[in-house]
Design a protein around this motif. Structure first.
Motif, mmCIF file in Angstrom:
data_model
loop_
_atom_site.group_PDB
_atom_site.id
_atom_site.type_symbol
_atom_site.label_atom_id
_atom_site.label_comp_id
_atom_site.label_asym_id
_atom_site.label_seq_id
_atom_site.Cartn_x
_atom_site.Cartn_y
_atom_site.Cartn_z
ATOM 1 N N TRP A 244 0.847 -1.180 0.000
ATOM 2 C CA TRP A 244 0.000 0.000 0.000
ATOM 3 C C TRP A 244 0.890 1.240 0.000
ATOM 4 C CZ3 TRP A 244 -5.222 -1.591 0.460
ATOM 5 C CH2 TRP A 244 -5.419 -2.887 0.958
ATOM 6 N N CYS A 245 0.658 2.146 -0.914
ATOM 7 C CA CYS A 245 1.487 3.342 -1.054
ATOM 8 C C CYS A 245 0.877 4.515 -0.279
ATOM 9 C CB CYS A 245 1.637 3.710 -2.526
ATOM 10 S SG CYS A 245 2.671 5.157 -2.798
ATOM 11 N N LEU A 246 1.707 5.187 0.524
ATOM 12 C CA LEU A 246 1.267 6.381 1.254
ATOM 13 C C LEU A 246 1.764 7.659 0.589
ATOM 14 C CD1 LEU A 246 1.970 5.296 4.962
ATOM 15 C CD2 LEU A 246 -0.124 5.006 3.625
ATOM 16 N N ASP A 279 -1.669 -1.384 -3.953
ATOM 17 C CA ASP A 279 -0.874 -1.044 -5.134
ATOM 18 C C ASP A 279 -0.168 -2.266 -5.717
ATOM 19 O OD1 ASP A 279 -0.940 2.088 -5.271
ATOM 20 O OD2 ASP A 279 -0.717 1.568 -3.164
ATOM 21 N N PHE A 280 -0.137 -3.331 -4.939
ATOM 22 C CA PHE A 280 0.409 -4.604 -5.416
ATOM 23 C C PHE A 280 -0.130 -5.702 -4.515
ATOM 24 C CE2 PHE A 280 3.459 -8.070 -5.100
ATOM 25 C CZ PHE A 280 3.687 -8.387 -6.434
ATOM 26 N N SER A 281 -0.401 -6.864 -5.104
ATOM 27 C CA SER A 281 -0.901 -7.995 -4.314
ATOM 28 C C SER A 281 -0.450 -9.301 -4.954
ATOM 29 C CB SER A 281 -2.434 -7.962 -4.229
ATOM 30 O OG SER A 281 -2.909 -9.040 -3.433
ATOM 31 N N PRO A 314 8.651 -7.513 -5.319
ATOM 32 C CA PRO A 314 7.540 -7.416 -6.265
ATOM 33 C C PRO A 314 8.047 -7.133 -7.681
ATOM 34 C CG PRO A 314 7.114 -6.094 -4.303
ATOM 35 C CD PRO A 314 8.547 -6.518 -4.240
ATOM 36 N N GLY A 315 7.459 -7.810 -8.655
ATOM 37 C CA GLY A 315 7.834 -7.580 -10.047
ATOM 38 C C GLY A 315 9.198 -8.165 -10.382
ATOM 39 N N GLN A 316 9.821 -7.615 -11.448
ATOM 40 C CA GLN A 316 11.147 -8.045 -11.879
ATOM 41 C C GLN A 316 12.211 -7.490 -10.935
ATOM 42 O OE1 GLN A 316 11.576 -10.098 -14.429
ATOM 43 N NE2 GLN A 316 9.440 -10.121 -15.100
ATOM 44 N N SER A 320 11.222 -0.890 -10.911
ATOM 45 C CA SER A 320 10.938 0.028 -9.813
ATOM 46 C C SER A 320 9.494 -0.132 -9.353
ATOM 47 C CB SER A 320 11.178 1.474 -10.246
ATOM 48 O OG SER A 320 10.220 1.867 -11.217
ATOM 49 N N PHE A 321 9.219 0.289 -8.119
ATOM 50 C CA PHE A 321 7.858 0.202 -7.591
ATOM 51 C C PHE A 321 6.895 1.048 -8.420
ATOM 52 C CE2 PHE A 321 10.085 -1.012 -3.606
ATOM 53 C CZ PHE A 321 9.443 -2.206 -3.393
ATOM 54 N N GLU A 322 7.388 2.175 -8.922
ATOM 55 C CA GLU A 322 6.531 3.072 -9.694
ATOM 56 C C GLU A 322 6.015 2.418 -10.974
ATOM 57 O OE1 GLU A 322 8.558 5.147 -6.710
ATOM 58 O OE2 GLU A 322 9.424 3.914 -8.328
#
Length: 426
Positions: A244-246, A279-281, A314-316, A320-322
């Motif tokens: 979760w992004c703040l 924002d990611f799960s 998360p991801g590759q 980046s998270f963005e």
């Protein structure tokens, strides 16, 4: 304090330190590869990266047994936390959470465990599961937040030994509390009611609720802020991990508003945010309850009832998270740290981000310690710690800020201190 009769009159029983026992029982191991526990099947096709790293040999045990005490309530101790906000020349202080009590101790530099305070909840049916440290922004007095079975958060002034804040909002038990790393008036809570809440304990308001449409579908068991405090990771009984992004204008505005909001002066309640979509799960890391999660830089450490702590991203690996998309649940496995005989849930590891050390206990009273190599997360040195008198499930482990002291708490109401063999100065 309870009027129960105890050996030292202060609610704990000291047990003699046995140096020879500590030396002989602290063994070292080079590998802990085990079979996985039986658990529901889940697709793991989106997991990327190498698995089952072999721990590097270590010349001896990282820690040496010092002493242990037994709390006189005789019940499970579920939580332990060091006050890492104190200066390096100040006493090393930690708190435990078990039964309806939060007990505060000091670890003297010369060894031992000294009882400082004991807070007993007014409700004898309360069972505290978790605790976390902060301090009063006006007086600098240490504050301890605790919560558990009843779903009420108590913020305790340690010096006054009384609750100075009581927060009700979760509909059921609270499993974990974490304070923001830099804004220490912000408190995060994860609950059996499937939701996560963000509180401001200075103005006594609930800033945000994370959950709902795409939130957790079962109990939230663990939550954590990253070091910058702009992202949250959560995990639960639904086998999922969510980010979760703040770092959005709406959250910045609500957090700033919470600092000055006054319930006495306002005719309306605080405008709490409800965030339904993470924002990611992902559910591709674990196949069972995920009962502990912590950030490790841009990586995440998490564990389930599967005899392994997983380090993943998360991801590759270089993504980046963005650039992550909420619909993309892919993740990269960096490393797995395996151990034996820990197939029950609500057993939580300790992680010291400054010294890069992880520790986890099991159902037999044994503790596994991994000393990380920042240049190679797969190349952790692993040792095991075991005292013959430690035979109960280790529920949680905490490190002092310099990692020179390791404390763990058990189901038989015992609190154990181990000291690092080669002390590190910070």
């Amino acid at each position: 304090m309870s009027s129960e009769k105890v050996k030292n009159g202060n609610g704990i029983e000291h047990e003699d330190s046995d140096d020879s026992c500590g030396d002989e029982s602290a063994s070292f191991t080079t590998n802990s590869t085990t079979s996985r526990s039986k658990s529901p099947s889940s697709s793991r096709s989106k997991r990327r990266g190498r698995r089952n790293p072999k721990s590097k040999p270590k010349s001896g045990a990282a820690y040496k047994y010092d002493t242990h005490v037994r709390e006189n309530h005789g019940a499970n101790i579920f939580g332990v936390a060091f006050n890492t906000l104190l200066g390096k020349n100040e006493p090393q202080v930690f708190a435990t959470a078990g039964s309806n009590r939060c007990t505060v101790y000091e670890c003297p530099r010369k060894g031992g465990i000294t009882l400082l305070h004991c807070y007993a909840d007014p409700d004898p049916d309360e069972v505290f599961y978790t605790c976390s440290w902060s301090y009063d922004l006006k007086t600098a007095a240490p504050l301890l937040a605790a919560a558990g079975y009843r779903g009420v958060i108590r913020v305790i002034d340690i010096k006054q030994n009384e609750a100075v804040g009581n927060y009700i909002g979760h509909g059921q038990a609270i499993n974990e509390l974490k304070f923001h790393p830099t804004k220490l008036q912000l408190l995060l809570s994860g609950s059996k009611d499937h939701a996560i809440r963000l509180w401001n304990i200075q103005t006594h308001v609930c800033i945000a609720i994370f959950g709902g449409v795409e939130g957790h579908r079962d109990e939230v068991l663990s939550v954590d802020f990253n070091m910058r405090g702009d992202r949250i990771v959560s995990s639960g009984m639904d086998h999922s991990l969510k980010l979760w992004c703040l770092n959005t204008p709406e959250f910045h505005h609500k957090i700033e508003l919470s600092h000055t909001f006054s319930q006495e002066k306002s005719t309306l309640p605080f405008p709490t945010i409800t965030k339904h979509f993470p924002d990611f799960s992902t559910r591709d890391i674990h196949r069972n309850y995920v009962d502990c999660v912590q950030w490790f830089g841009n990586f995440v450490l998490s564990k389930s009832c599967e005899n392994a702590i997983v380090c993943w991203k998360p991801g590759q690996l270089h993504q980046s998270f963005e650039n992550l998309k909420p619909s993309d649940s892919s993740c990269t496995i960096i490393a797995e740290f395996e151990y034996d005989e820990c197939e029950i849930w609500f057993v939580r590891f300790g992680f010291n981000p400054w010294q890069k050390i992880i520790a986890l206990g099991n159902q037999q009273g044994k503790v596994y310690v991994w000393e990380m190599d920042p240049s190679d997360p797969e190349g952790a040195h692993m040792t095991t710690l075991h005292n013959p008198r430690s035979v109960s499930t280790v529920r949680q482990i905490a490190f002092s800020r310099d990692a020179n002291v390791l404390i763990y708490v058990c189901d038989d109401a015992t609190v154990w201190r181990w000291n690092r063999r080669q002390a590190v100065a910070i």
